[in-house]
Design a protein around this motif. Structure first.
Motif, mmCIF file in Angstrom:
data_model
loop_
_atom_site.group_PDB
_atom_site.id
_atom_site.type_symbol
_atom_site.label_atom_id
_atom_site.label_comp_id
_atom_site.label_asym_id
_atom_site.label_seq_id
_atom_site.Cartn_x
_atom_site.Cartn_y
_atom_site.Cartn_z
ATOM 1 N N ASP A 1 -20.207 -9.731 -27.419
ATOM 2 C CA ASP A 1 -20.750 -11.022 -27.408
ATOM 3 C C ASP A 1 -21.324 -11.278 -28.865
ATOM 4 O O ASP A 1 -22.420 -11.906 -29.299
ATOM 5 N N GLU A 2 -21.157 -10.205 -29.771
ATOM 6 C CA GLU A 2 -22.000 -10.174 -31.183
ATOM 7 C C GLU A 2 -21.060 -9.701 -32.202
ATOM 8 O O GLU A 2 -21.411 -9.351 -33.305
ATOM 9 N N SER A 3 -19.705 -10.091 -32.172
ATOM 10 C CA SER A 3 -18.775 -9.951 -33.133
ATOM 11 C C SER A 3 -18.754 -8.348 -33.679
ATOM 12 O O SER A 3 -18.631 -7.920 -34.666
ATOM 13 N N SER A 4 -18.925 -7.433 -32.677
ATOM 14 C CA SER A 4 -18.707 -5.916 -32.989
ATOM 15 C C SER A 4 -17.597 -5.470 -32.485
ATOM 16 O O SER A 4 -17.022 -4.267 -33.028
ATOM 17 N N CYS A 5 -16.983 -6.013 -31.299
ATOM 18 C CA CYS A 5 -15.969 -5.188 -30.556
ATOM 19 C C CYS A 5 -14.679 -5.772 -30.789
ATOM 20 O O CYS A 5 -13.606 -5.053 -30.505
ATOM 21 N N MET B 1 -13.527 -13.814 -34.785
ATOM 22 C CA MET B 1 -13.915 -13.638 -33.408
ATOM 23 C C MET B 1 -14.402 -14.917 -32.612
ATOM 24 O O MET B 1 -15.268 -15.340 -33.284
ATOM 25 N N CYS C 1 -16.211 -15.296 -29.976
ATOM 26 C CA CYS C 1 -17.356 -15.110 -29.308
ATOM 27 C C CYS C 1 -18.342 -15.972 -30.311
ATOM 28 O O CYS C 1 -19.699 -16.095 -29.775
ATOM 29 N N THR C 2 -18.365 -15.909 -31.680
ATOM 30 C CA THR C 2 -19.331 -16.246 -32.443
ATOM 31 C C THR C 2 -18.938 -17.436 -33.318
ATOM 32 O O THR C 2 -19.320 -17.544 -34.413
ATOM 33 N N LEU C 3 -17.830 -18.062 -32.878
ATOM 34 C CA LEU C 3 -17.242 -19.221 -33.636
ATOM 35 C C LEU C 3 -17.581 -20.591 -32.817
ATOM 36 O O LEU C 3 -16.992 -20.621 -31.746
ATOM 37 N N ARG D 1 -14.619 -11.477 -23.409
ATOM 38 C CA ARG D 1 -15.682 -11.321 -23.873
ATOM 39 C C ARG D 1 -16.294 -9.938 -23.638
ATOM 40 O O ARG D 1 -16.633 -9.440 -22.632
ATOM 41 N N LEU E 1 -19.218 -22.520 -28.070
ATOM 42 C CA LEU E 1 -18.490 -21.277 -28.515
ATOM 43 C C LEU E 1 -16.983 -21.609 -28.254
ATOM 44 O O LEU E 1 -16.726 -21.875 -27.206
#
Lengths: 291, 163
Positions: free
Chosen positions: B43-47, B60, B62-64, B40, B24
């Motif tokens: 860890d799931e594209s939410s914040c 984002m 963290c998910t790339l 971080r 990642l």
């Protein structure tokens, strides 16, 4: 447990042909990943079933938006940002534009793709009711060739689709015949950005005076799959909109859905909201007939 | 899977790195390169705490996948200051108390940078829409929006003066 990159294989074929070639050699073994807004969340959480990822991000063949005489052909790899910034889509398919704007947030829209939203097959996906309402068709591709099928019926059950293990979605086709229609899309959730819908709806219709000539109503998050309310539509066609018709449509819509209780909402709330959204849409349609 | 050589352009410097193709971007930035500005959070594209720019577009990290960013220009919060002086948004954050615990700040700053590049004169509603996927759990949004507003005005004035 987070995933360890050491356990995963990732390849990035340079062309669509090479990608479907890889899928054909060992069907079901490779998980296609485009923007990764769904896949990578599962990856980060250590919940990804597949250990082999094939990147289809950046395949130019999947990123075009073709405006043809009768339809718009959206490459499956188009992002929500591509969709919400496209002028013709904004004018002729405003419910898809809205859905693109309220899916995730800006960073997710820069990365998430329409094809990914379809294949991920969440019943709560924001863009899928719009595709259903607009009578979208899908073009699927594999080494065996291309096939075209209506999007309605593509979801065979919860998180199950008619996509064969060696196939990719190549494009989503939207027929350009809804320009004179009244459109109404709603997302009901805790907030628009970053919140998954409790109920979402995309509906379009046309009236002559107060008589319903045509109507399409699609809802999300209220059944195992995104749903067209076909029986409600059938009941409405040819009828004059009045209070008793609206009330009958609400009841029928609620009978067609299969909502559940989950962390976001309750079946009871979802049923009530679905009925209210259908009524809200019919009242808009009626107002248009009087204008 | 075996590590592979990957070339990443980050904040104007080219780095050649041996990483797993499925690594990642956030991990590569923080662990391989010591660029710990990007955070971080969920860890799931939410914040949005891990937001970076890839060719100027907010994403984002963290998910790339890091490997998917080759041949693109990555900008992190460490690359925002210019010639050793604070960017307008960084200065405004200080002036207005835009940061409380500061964890969300790098992500907000990167999203604001991408907004300002795209739309130098955004309305309040456009600013709020652009920032809808960055969350601050100290909930210090008022000071933050004041800082962002002032940074946008400062950049606009600088552009007018330059003309």
């Amino acid at each position: 447990m987070r995933s360890d990159p050491k356990d995963y294989e990732l390849v990035a074929p340079g062309s669509l042909q090479a990608a479907v070639g890889l899928l054909a050699r060992s069907p079901g073994e490779w998980l296609p990943i485009a923007g990764g807004t769904d896949v990578m969340v599962q990856y980060a959480a250590g919940k990804l079933p597949s250990r082999k990822l094939v990147s289809i991000w950046n395949l130019a063949e999947l990123r075009s938006i073709e405006v043809l005489a009768n339809e718009i052909r959206l490459g499956a790899g188009c992002t929500y940002t591509n969709i919400r910034e496209h002028g013709v889509i904004g004018r002729e398919f405003p419910m898809l534009s809205s859905a693109a704007r309220w899916t995730g947030g800006i960073a997710n829209q820069n990365r998430g793709t329409l094809g990914g939203n379809i294949v991920n097959a969440s019943p709560a996906a924001d863009s899928l009711p719009a595709l259903l309402a607009y009578d979208a068709e899908l073009i699927l591709i594999s080494v065996r060739g291309e096939r075209r099928l209506p999007y309605a019926g593509f979801h065979a059950g919860y998180k199950k689709t008619k996509l064969a293990p060696d196939e990719l979605i190549r494009a989503v086709c939207l027929p350009r015949r809804f320009s004179g229609y009244v459109c109404h899309a709603r997302k009901v959730g805790s907030r628009n950005a970053q919140a998954i819908s409790k109920v979402c709806m995309a509906a379009l219709g046309r009236v002559a005076g107060q008589t319903v000539e045509d109507v399409h109503i699609a809802v999300g998050s209220v059944a195992p799959v995104p749903l067209r309310l076909s029986e409600t539509e059938l009941m409405l066609r040819g009828k004059v909109i009045n209070e008793s018709l609206v009330s009958a449509a609400k009841k029928m819509a609620v009978a067609e859905i299969r909502p559940i209780d989950d962390i976001r909402s309750t079946a009871k709330y979802r049923a009530a909201v679905t009925g209210n959204l259908v009524a809200e849409f019919l009242n808009l349609l009626s107002a248009d007939g009087k204008a | 899977m075996k590590k592979e050589l990957v070339e990443l352009k980050i904040n104007g410097r080219t780095h050649e790195l041996a990483i797993e193709p499925s690594a990642l971007l956030l991990d590569v930035l923080r662990q391989d390169l010591g660029l710990t500005g990007s955070k971080r959070g969920c860890d799931e594209s939410s914040c949005g705490a891990c937001t970076v720019l890839v060719d100027g577009v907010a994403m984002m990290s963290c998910t790339l996948l890091a490997a998917s960013c080759q041949e693109q220009e990555i900008t992190t919060v460490e690359g925002v200051s210019q010639h050793g002086s604070l960017a307008a948004i960084q200065k405004a954050y200080g002036d207005w108390g835009g940061a409380q615990c500061g964890f969300c700040t790098p992500g907000f700053i990167m999203t604001v940078k991408s907004l300002m590049a795209e739309n130098p004169d955004p309305s309040e509603a456009e600013v709020r829409a652009a920032l809808s996927s960055n969350l601050c759990r100290c909930t210090g949004y008022s000071q933050m929006y004041a800082a962002i507003k002032s940074a946008i005005a400062a950049e606009r004035n600088a552009m007018v003066e330059a003309k």
